[in-house]
Scaffold this motif. Structure first.
Motif, PDB file in Angstrom:
ATOM      1  N   PHE A   1       0.856  -1.186   0.000  1.00 59.64           N
ATOM      2  CA  PHE A   1       0.000   0.000   0.000  1.00 59.64           C
ATOM      3  C   PHE A   1       0.889   1.232   0.000  1.00 59.64           C
ATOM      4  O   PHE A   1       2.036   1.196   0.475  1.00 59.64           O
ATOM      5  N   ALA A   2       0.344   2.310  -0.564  1.00 62.41           N
ATOM      6  CA  ALA A   2       1.111   3.547  -0.706  1.00 62.41           C
ATOM      7  C   ALA A   2       0.328   4.710  -0.131  1.00 62.41           C
ATOM      8  O   ALA A   2      -0.905   4.698  -0.090  1.00 62.41           O
ATOM      9  N   ARG A   3       1.059   5.714   0.312  1.00 57.69           N
ATOM     10  CA  ARG A   3       0.487   6.998   0.714  1.00 57.69           C
ATOM     11  C   ARG A   3       0.951   8.031  -0.307  1.00 57.69           C
ATOM     12  O   ARG A   3       2.150   8.105  -0.624  1.00 57.69           O
ATOM     13  N   TYR A   4      -0.007   8.816  -0.828  1.00 55.36           N
ATOM     14  CA  TYR A   4       0.356   9.790  -1.846  1.00 55.36           C
ATOM     15  C   TYR A   4      -0.513  11.031  -1.688  1.00 55.36           C
ATOM     16  O   TYR A   4      -1.537  11.019  -0.991  1.00 55.36           O
ATOM     17  N   ARG A   5      -0.093  12.099  -2.345  1.00 62.56           N
ATOM     18  CA  ARG A   5      -0.877  13.339  -2.361  1.00 62.56           C
ATOM     19  C   ARG A   5      -0.702  14.007  -3.721  1.00 62.56           C
ATOM     20  O   ARG A   5       0.310  13.795  -4.405  1.00 62.56           O
ATOM     21  N   ILE A   6      -1.686  14.801  -4.092  1.00 61.95           N
ATOM     22  CA  ILE A   6      -1.615  15.550  -5.346  1.00 61.95           C
ATOM     23  C   ILE A   6      -0.763  16.785  -5.086  1.00 61.95           C
ATOM     24  O   ILE A   6      -1.175  17.696  -4.359  1.00 61.95           O
ATOM     25  N   SER A   7       0.415  16.793  -5.644  1.00 65.13           N
ATOM     26  CA  SER A   7       1.350  17.894  -5.393  1.00 65.13           C
ATOM     27  C   SER A   7       1.236  19.012  -6.421  1.00 65.13           C
ATOM     28  O   SER A   7       1.536  20.163  -6.129  1.00 65.13           O
ATOM     29  N   ASP A   8       0.828  18.670  -7.648  1.00 67.07           N
ATOM     30  CA  ASP A   8       0.734  19.662  -8.736  1.00 67.07           C
ATOM     31  C   ASP A   8      -0.605  19.440  -9.430  1.00 67.07           C
ATOM     32  O   ASP A   8      -0.748  18.535 -10.263  1.00 67.07           O
ATOM     33  N   VAL A   9      -1.613  20.278  -9.102  1.00 65.03           N
ATOM     34  CA  VAL A   9      -2.961  20.057  -9.642  1.00 65.03           C
ATOM     35  C   VAL A   9      -3.019  20.319 -11.140  1.00 65.03           C
ATOM     36  O   VAL A   9      -3.810  19.699 -11.857  1.00 65.03           O
ATOM     37  N   VAL A  10      -2.183  21.218 -11.638  1.00 63.08           N
ATOM     38  CA  VAL A  10      -2.189  21.508 -13.079  1.00 63.08           C
ATOM     39  C   VAL A  10      -1.693  20.288 -13.843  1.00 63.08           C
ATOM     40  O   VAL A  10      -2.333  19.828 -14.803  1.00 63.08           O
ATOM     41  N   ARG A  11      -0.563  19.743 -13.430  1.00 63.94           N
ATOM     42  CA  ARG A  11      -0.039  18.548 -14.087  1.00 63.94           C
ATOM     43  C   ARG A  11      -0.980  17.366 -13.885  1.00 63.94           C
ATOM     44  O   ARG A  11      -1.135  16.539 -14.800  1.00 63.94           O
ATOM     45  N   PHE A  12      -1.590  17.287 -12.708  1.00 61.26           N
ATOM     46  CA  PHE A  12      -2.526  16.199 -12.439  1.00 61.26           C
ATOM     47  C   PHE A  12      -3.705  16.264 -13.412  1.00 61.26           C
ATOM     48  O   PHE A  12      -4.106  15.254 -13.988  1.00 61.26           O
ATOM     49  N   ARG A  13      -4.248  17.462 -13.624  1.00 60.03           N
ATOM     50  CA  ARG A  13      -5.369  17.626 -14.554  1.00 60.03           C
ATOM     51  C   ARG A  13      -4.949  17.292 -15.977  1.00 60.03           C
ATOM     52  O   ARG A  13      -5.675  16.640 -16.725  1.00 60.03           O
TER      53      ARG A  13
END
Length: 291
Positions: free
Chosen positions: A88-100
């Motif tokens: 299992f991994a823990r993650y977060r969206i660090s760059d919403v522009v790149r994520f989109r």
């Protein structure tokens, strides 16, 4: 009176426009303002924000650390023992522009699907490397492996606008069909290790016994040497005393030596001696002077 409905209508439209222009960004969220699918602005600070009504839309993304569990996958370490692993991994969206840009309208579901593929690939790559054995994976001390998986996954997840915070191996176990063979191999390895330990113990015991025997011989030899020295010194002292006594009174010395000879020669209840009549052995029994 006719202007009153018009005024209410204008106020209603204005209220709708204002409400359509306002949106609230929660402290747990980030927001993108889109216009015809194009990113116009990014709202990362919590509070009230504005957009063009009807033309622009707002898409919210979770700014918290999220969890992702991977299904079981099969890996083959360097010793060719197949293992089933899930992580299992823990993650977060660090760059919403790149994520989109990476997932478009697919959102979290599509991002997690791609992130899961990255994690599975890195788990197979790290656990299947030449330097990793099944014993290392099954042991409690595998934090280095998890750090390597995390670092590799983090580098590849940047293209998704995602930061991998941590990766953990949740379960690591053998397939059912491998358990019997693995148990037999482990038993054979333990038997070999026990035999090696016994052989090393016997070798050490032989060395200890040999050293003890050598010490005993050395001690006995030294004791005999000391005894011979003491005996020699005693004999020398005895001879010196005899010599001194002889020098002081030779006649008494001869008398004393004759008594020693009688004591040694006349032992037992039946003593038979064959001597000539003129033998000197009994001189002191014939006269008080021995002559």
């Amino acid at each position: 009176m006719k202007k009153l409905p018009i005024l209410f209508g204008v106020l209603f439209v204005a209220l709708v426009l204002v409400m359509s222009s306002l949106f609230i960004v929660d402290e747990r969220q980030k927001a993108l303002v889109l216009q015809f699918g194009q990113i116009k602005s990014v709202k990362e600070e919590p509070g009230l924000a504005f957009k063009l009504p009807f033309i622009q839309e707002v898409v919210f993304y979770d700014d918290r650390i999220l969890s992702l569990e991977t299904p079981e996958i099969e890996v083959t370490p360097s010793d060719d023992r197949r293992l089933l692993v899930d992580a299992f991994a823990r993650y977060r969206i660090s760059d919403v522009v790149r994520f989109r840009q990476a997932v478009s309208t697919g959102g979290i579901a599509l991002a997690e699907d791609r992130l899961q593929g990255i994690l599975n690939a890195q788990v197979r790559e790290v656990l299947g490397s030449d330097s990793v054995t099944s014993s290392t994976i099954l042991s409690d001390d595998r934090s280095e492996l998890m750090e390597r998986i995390r670092d590799s996954a983090r580098a590849r997840a940047l293209s998704l606008g995602v930061e991998v915070v941590d990766v953990r191996l949740k379960q690591t176990f053998l397939p059912d069909q491998n358990l019997d063979a693995t148990f037999a191999r482990m038993s054979a390895e333990r038997a070999r290790e026990a035999a090696d330990e016994r052989a090393r113990g016997q070798e050490a015991a032989q060395r200890v016994r040999a050293q003890a025997d050598r010490t005993v011989v050395e001690l006995e030899s030294d004791a005999r040497r000391q005894a011979e020295i003491t005996r020699g010194e005693a004999d020398a002292e005895k001879n010196r005393i005899y010599a001194d006594a002889y020098g002081e009174d030779p006649e008494f010395f001869e008398f004393y030596r004759s008594l020693d000879a009688y004591r040694a020669g006349l032992k037992g209840e039946n003593t038979t001696m064959v001597l000539s009549p003129d033998s000197e052995f009994f001189d002191y029994l014939k006269s008080d002077t021995g002559r």
